[in-house]
Design a protein around this motif. Structure first.
Motif, PDB file in Angstrom:
ATOM      1  N   HIS A  92       0.865  -1.198   0.000  1.00  0.00           N
ATOM      2  CA  HIS A  92       0.000   0.000   0.000  1.00  0.00           C
ATOM      3  C   HIS A  92       0.890   1.233   0.000  1.00  0.00           C
ATOM      4  O   HIS A  92       1.352   1.684   1.049  1.00  0.00           O
ATOM      5  CB  HIS A  92      -0.909  -0.047   1.232  1.00  0.00           C
ATOM      6  CG  HIS A  92      -1.889   1.078   1.326  1.00  0.00           C
ATOM      7  ND1 HIS A  92      -3.024   1.038   2.095  1.00  0.00           N
ATOM      8  CD2 HIS A  92      -1.918   2.304   0.726  1.00  0.00           C
ATOM      9  CE1 HIS A  92      -3.687   2.170   1.981  1.00  0.00           C
ATOM     10  NE2 HIS A  92      -3.034   2.974   1.153  1.00  0.00           N
ATOM     11  N   HIS A 138       1.337   4.935  -2.429  1.00  0.00           N
ATOM     12  CA  HIS A 138       0.944   5.784  -3.560  1.00  0.00           C
ATOM     13  C   HIS A 138       2.202   6.470  -4.070  1.00  0.00           C
ATOM     14  O   HIS A 138       2.861   7.194  -3.305  1.00  0.00           O
ATOM     15  CB  HIS A 138      -0.063   6.842  -3.109  1.00  0.00           C
ATOM     16  CG  HIS A 138      -1.299   6.258  -2.498  1.00  0.00           C
ATOM     17  ND1 HIS A 138      -2.459   6.038  -3.216  1.00  0.00           N
ATOM     18  CD2 HIS A 138      -1.556   5.820  -1.239  1.00  0.00           C
ATOM     19  CE1 HIS A 138      -3.370   5.504  -2.411  1.00  0.00           C
ATOM     20  NE2 HIS A 138      -2.843   5.360  -1.209  1.00  0.00           N
ATOM     21  N   HIS A 179      -9.503   1.141  -1.062  1.00  0.00           N
ATOM     22  CA  HIS A 179      -9.444   1.738   0.261  1.00  0.00           C
ATOM     23  C   HIS A 179     -10.846   1.645   0.873  1.00  0.00           C
ATOM     24  O   HIS A 179     -11.834   2.012   0.222  1.00  0.00           O
ATOM     25  CB  HIS A 179      -9.072   3.219   0.175  1.00  0.00           C
ATOM     26  CG  HIS A 179      -7.630   3.494  -0.099  1.00  0.00           C
ATOM     27  ND1 HIS A 179      -6.960   2.952  -1.152  1.00  0.00           N
ATOM     28  CD2 HIS A 179      -6.727   4.271   0.562  1.00  0.00           C
ATOM     29  CE1 HIS A 179      -5.697   3.389  -1.143  1.00  0.00           C
ATOM     30  NE2 HIS A 179      -5.533   4.188  -0.112  1.00  0.00           N
ATOM     31  N   HIS A 203      -6.209  -0.220   4.165  1.00  0.00           N
ATOM     32  CA  HIS A 203      -6.527   0.280   5.521  1.00  0.00           C
ATOM     33  C   HIS A 203      -7.435  -0.726   6.254  1.00  0.00           C
ATOM     34  O   HIS A 203      -6.940  -1.664   6.816  1.00  0.00           O
ATOM     35  CB  HIS A 203      -7.161   1.672   5.521  1.00  0.00           C
ATOM     36  CG  HIS A 203      -6.227   2.747   5.065  1.00  0.00           C
ATOM     37  ND1 HIS A 203      -5.130   3.143   5.786  1.00  0.00           N
ATOM     38  CD2 HIS A 203      -6.230   3.517   3.940  1.00  0.00           C
ATOM     39  CE1 HIS A 203      -4.491   4.111   5.134  1.00  0.00           C
ATOM     40  NE2 HIS A 203      -5.132   4.352   4.011  1.00  0.00           N
ATOM     41  N   ASP A 245       1.921   4.016   2.790  1.00  0.00           N
ATOM     42  CA  ASP A 245       0.875   4.860   2.194  1.00  0.00           C
ATOM     43  C   ASP A 245       1.461   6.051   1.410  1.00  0.00           C
ATOM     44  O   ASP A 245       1.596   5.973   0.190  1.00  0.00           O
ATOM     45  CB  ASP A 245      -0.092   5.331   3.293  1.00  0.00           C
ATOM     46  CG  ASP A 245      -1.480   5.671   2.787  1.00  0.00           C
ATOM     47  OD1 ASP A 245      -1.736   5.486   1.579  1.00  0.00           O
ATOM     48  OD2 ASP A 245      -2.320   6.123   3.595  1.00  0.00           O
TER      49      ASP A 245
END
Ligand code: ADE
Ligand code: ZN
Length: 342
Positions: A23, A25, A203, A227, A284
């Motif tokens: 996870h 970005h 998500h 999450h 993240d």
């Protein structure tokens, strides 16, 4: 052994074990220094007076307050070299932190909406990914993520425009503002992506209620939840997640920075793990949240009573929940076992 030496032994183990990150970005790895230099390169006026000023602006009180800065920051990414540089910097970090495999989300709409096309960012990403494979031995999968504050029609067009690059993409995902943008809004585009053979993630249960996690599972048919920490509010959901071993890609520093938890000592990742769920640690948007993968682990070691066994389980889960072929998963899990025989 003193508490201090126990903690530093755990931190050494975290560094030493081969890990996967599931996870992340890529736009969230844009460091203030790179944002500053790209703004200079493209003559973009940033509302900041220095690199330090950018860093100081990273104080958030919820997901939206972060997203506002994150989309503004991404505006400095203009040409192929910028996307190469962004991706290459993160993959070097993976090498440094012994992340051997990473599944990276990218947000096409953040770029296409401002006239930057797939033909700009995908070749930039590809160049960095190929270089990392050969020079660093890091393996990379890409996850095309739809922005959920935009319409489903926009997501459908985004999936279609990606067609020349399907061979570079493993999964599709769903990110951006969760509240009032439930997974049910994206059923058609997830059904198309699934029938094209993509893995599916979304998500859910970050700021949104457990109901959104149910929707992601039942309506979008996702393989993993990003999450999912609010699942703990629903005992039936917890039982389902445990029974089906649906992975939750948990991001501790993100949850702290976005006020999902007030203090790291209150984070529920160890409870989720002890309840038998397949959870693992991720970063993240590391540039915005104060740390890459290992720093997320270190924050847990500092504030929760994490054992060596917990760390090995969290790291093994990162491998098991990845989209790697079973044989490769087996090889990494065996390597972990050799380092830490249970
Ligand atoms: N996009 C980047 N980071 C995100 C997060 N934590 N939640 C939703 N969307 C995001
Ligand atoms: Zn995320």
């Amino acid at each position: 052994m003193s508490t201090y030496s126990k903690m530093s032994k755990l931190k050494q183990l975290i560094q030493q074990l081969p890990k996967a990150e599931l996870h992340l970005h890529i736009e969230g790895t844009l460091e203030p220094a790179l944002m500053w230099s790209l703004a200079k390169k493209h003559n973009i006026d940033l509302p900041f007076s220095s690199v330090e000023d950018i860093q100081n602006a990273y104080q958030f009180n919820n997901l939206q307050s972060f997203l506002d800065l994150y989309y503004q920051g991404a505006d400095v990414l203009r040409d192929q070299d910028d996307f190469f540089e962004l991706m290459w910097a993160y993959l070097c970090k993976c090498h440094e932190q012994n992340i051997v495999h990473t599944e990276i989300m990218f947000d096409p709409q953040t770029h296409t909406q401002r006239g930057i096309t797939y033909d700009v960012f995908m070749p930039g990403f590809a160049k960095a990914i190929d270089k990392a494979k050969t020079e660093l031995g890091v393996s990379v999968y890409l996850i095309l993520s739809f922005l959920r504050h935009l319409s489903e029609d926009s997501a459908i067009a985004t999936l279609q425009e990606a067609q020349p690059y399907y061979s570079m993409i493993t999964a599709v995902g769903l990110d951006s503002a969760e509240l009032n943008n439930p997974p049910s809004k994206f059923q058609r585009v997830f059904a198309s992506a699934g029938s094209l053979g993509f893995k599916l993630v979304a998500h859910a249960g970050e700021e949104g209620p457990p109901e959104y996690v149910w929707e992601a599972i039942n309506l979008l048919k996702v393989d993993r939840i990003d999450h999912g920490v609010r699942s703990i509010e629903d005992p039936k959901l917890m039982a389902y997640l445990k029974q089906h071993q649906v992975p939750l890609t948990v991001c501790p520093l993100s949850n702290l920075k976005l006020c999902v938890v007030d203090d790291m000592s209150e984070h529920n990742i160890v409870d989720l793990l002890n309840d038998g769920l397949c959870v693992m640690v991720n970063s993240d948007d590391p540039s915005y949240f104060g740390g890459y993968l290992n720093e997320n682990f270190y924050a847990l070691v500092d504030k929760l009573s994490l054992t060596e066994q917990d760390i090995v389980k969290l790291i093994s889960n990162s491998i098991s929940a990845s989209f790697l072929p079973e044989q490769q998963k087996h090889e990494w899990l065996t390597r972990i076992q050799h380092i830490c025989p249970s």
